[in-house]
Design an enzyme around this catalytic site. Structure first.
Site, PDB file in Angstrom:
ATOM      1  N   ARG A   1       0.872  -1.182   0.000  1.00 37.61           N
ATOM      2  CA  ARG A   1       0.000   0.000   0.000  1.00 37.61           C
ATOM      3  C   ARG A   1       0.901   1.222   0.000  1.00 37.61           C
ATOM      4  NH1 ARG A   1      -5.079   1.176   3.838  1.00 37.61           N
ATOM      5  NH2 ARG A   1      -5.885  -0.220   2.230  1.00 37.61           N
ATOM      6  N   ASP A   8     -17.554   6.513  -0.464  1.00 34.97           N
ATOM      7  CA  ASP A   8     -16.204   6.411   0.102  1.00 34.97           C
ATOM      8  C   ASP A   8     -15.966   7.722   0.846  1.00 34.97           C
ATOM      9  OD1 ASP A   8     -13.520   5.773   0.606  1.00 34.97           O
ATOM     10  OD2 ASP A   8     -12.842   6.194  -1.433  1.00 34.97           O
ATOM     11  N   HIS A  47      -7.629   0.703  -6.198  1.00 31.60           N
ATOM     12  CA  HIS A  47      -7.787  -0.151  -5.013  1.00 31.60           C
ATOM     13  C   HIS A  47      -8.443  -1.461  -5.475  1.00 31.60           C
ATOM     14  CE1 HIS A  47      -7.854  -1.322  -0.961  1.00 31.60           C
ATOM     15  NE2 HIS A  47      -8.726  -0.484  -0.445  1.00 31.60           N
ATOM     16  N   CYS A 106     -16.317   1.208   1.634  1.00 34.14           N
ATOM     17  CA  CYS A 106     -15.096   0.406   1.847  1.00 34.14           C
ATOM     18  C   CYS A 106     -14.508   0.620   3.242  1.00 34.14           C
ATOM     19  CB  CYS A 106     -14.073   0.715   0.765  1.00 34.14           C
ATOM     20  SG  CYS A 106     -13.527   2.427   0.733  1.00 34.14           S
ATOM     21  N   GLN A 108     -10.121  -4.104  -2.998  1.00 33.36           N
ATOM     22  CA  GLN A 108     -11.404  -3.664  -2.446  1.00 33.36           C
ATOM     23  C   GLN A 108     -12.526  -3.912  -3.443  1.00 33.36           C
ATOM     24  OE1 GLN A 108     -12.066  -2.206   0.752  1.00 33.36           O
ATOM     25  NE2 GLN A 108     -14.087  -2.846   0.050  1.00 33.36           N
ATOM     26  N   ARG A 126     -12.873  -8.899   2.124  1.00 30.16           N
ATOM     27  CA  ARG A 126     -11.490  -8.568   1.740  1.00 30.16           C
ATOM     28  C   ARG A 126     -10.598  -9.802   1.887  1.00 30.16           C
ATOM     29  NH1 ARG A 126      -9.475  -3.414   2.020  1.00 30.16           N
ATOM     30  NH2 ARG A 126      -7.587  -4.423   1.273  1.00 30.16           N
TER      31      ARG A 126
HETATM   32  N1  NVA Z   1     -10.279   6.520  -1.041  1.00 34.37           N
HETATM   33  C1  NVA Z   1      -9.901   6.047   0.282  1.00 34.37           C
HETATM   34  C2  NVA Z   1     -10.039   4.570   0.388  1.00 34.37           C
HETATM   35  C3  NVA Z   1      -9.804   4.010   1.762  1.00 34.37           C
HETATM   36  C4  NVA Z   1      -9.837   2.511   1.811  1.00 34.37           C
HETATM   37  C5  NVA Z   1      -8.478   6.473   0.570  1.00 34.37           C
HETATM   38  O1  NVA Z   1      -7.629   6.381  -0.326  1.00 34.37           O
HETATM   39  O2  NVA Z   1      -8.195   6.897   1.695  1.00 34.37           O
END
Ligand code: NVA
Length: 309
Positions: free
Chosen positions: A100, A220, A127, A260, A130, A288
């Site tokens: 990540r 989100d 992502h 998410c 997800q 997940r």
């Molecule tokens: N768009 C959000 C997703 C979190 C899982 C972020 O990047 O923080």
């Protein structure tokens, strides 16, 4: 060598295969041990994490492997040493790498240099893990994906917006983004999504039009990791797109709501919706682990195989 860095790193048919494998693994979570040895999966987090770290670690253990969580702050990838050097070191220690981080280009460099399969556990751009969890959850609750209409509300110019455009249309769904002007998914991603057979994408700045008749409503956070400086402005800008019971009333009566997580109640989603009967977010979070187990098993089985072989 196959990697999973973007939703379209698999074909639509492979996406369906991964979902079927995830469903099978969910039914009997302790049966498949493709990482027995144990093979190590190195997982690095340069941004905050709860679901990604725990689901990858638990999933790796369930597959018979050794989850090795690498502290991104200590490793200092790209600062203390180059992505390429880290890739070669980790490739010598682990059978797979989960990362990540911020730039999509960084996970691509890791994949090019490590010699082992690499999985994107969220970048600024995509992502994809997800999205598989979201699709599995929808499949469980609706029985099918093709032909369903999904409304994505709020900040669509983020990883989740881009991934929904690709993965949703790959699953032959109709994805409608309800977002302020300038906050649509990436233009190049939208062009790709428009070309997916069976699916469609549409962008509107009208939140009611976006959710009208939707089978699935997704949102989100309005403040993605790395955007904290813009939080105050974003709360004002995105407020018309909040997923409330009033907005949900424009979707189909049996519509389900996804998020998410982490969720900020009374911002992008009301407590009444996320904690109410239409919410499937806890299934979504659990899924997940199941989808990522499928991705790890699938990539491990194909290590050394080129995409066109
Ligand atoms: N768009 C959000 C997703 C979190 C899982 C972020 O990047 O923080």
């Amino acid at each position: 060598m196959r990697h999973f860095l973007r939703d379209d790193d698999v074909s639509p048919q492979e996406q369906a295969e991964l979902l079927a494998l995830a469903a099978a693994m969910k039914a009997t979570p302790y049966d498949a041990k493709p990482l027995a040895g144990p093979h190590t999966v190195a997982m690095i987090f340069d941004k905050p994490t709860l679901r990604s770290q725990t689901s990858f670690a638990a999933g790796t253990a369930e597959l018979g492997g050794n989850p090795l969580v690498v502290d991104g702050g200590l490793a200092g990838i790209g600062r203390r040493e180059s992505v390429a050097d880290v890739a070669r070191v980790l490739g010598g220690q682990a059978s797979m790498i989960v990362w990540r981080t911020f730039a999509q280009a960084a996970v691509e460099e890791m994949a090019a240099m490590s010699g082992v399969p690499v999985i994107n556990a969220l970048t600024d751009e995509f992502h994809p893990c997800q999205l598989l969890a979201d699709l599995l959850t929808i499949q469980e609750h609706k029985g099918e994906l093709a032909g369903l209409t999904v409304a994505f509300l709020g900040d669509a110019a983020c990883n989740m917006g881009n991934s929904w455009a690709l993965a949703g249309t790959m699953a032959a769904m109709h994805v409608v983004f309800g977002c302020p002007e300038g906050y649509a998914p990436d233009a190049g991603v939208l062009v790709q999504a428009e070309a997916m057979p069976g699916g469609s994408v549409h962008v509107t700045d009208d939140p009611v039009a976006a959710v009208a008749g939707a089978d699935v409503v997704v949102t989100d956070t309005w403040v993605s990791m790395g955007k904290e400086d813009e939080a105050a402005d974003r709360r004002v800008l995105f407020s018309p797109y909040a997923v409330t019971s009033e907005l949900m009333a424009h979707a189909k009566p049996d519509a389900i709501a996804l998020h998410c997580l982490p969720a900020y109640r009374e911002n992008e989603i009301s407590a009444e919706v996320i904690d109410g009967p239409q919410s499937v977010v806890w299934d979504e979070a659990e899924n997940r682990r199941h989808v990522q187990k499928a991705v790890m098993a699938w990539l491990y089985e194909r290590r050394g195989v080129e995409p066109d072989e």
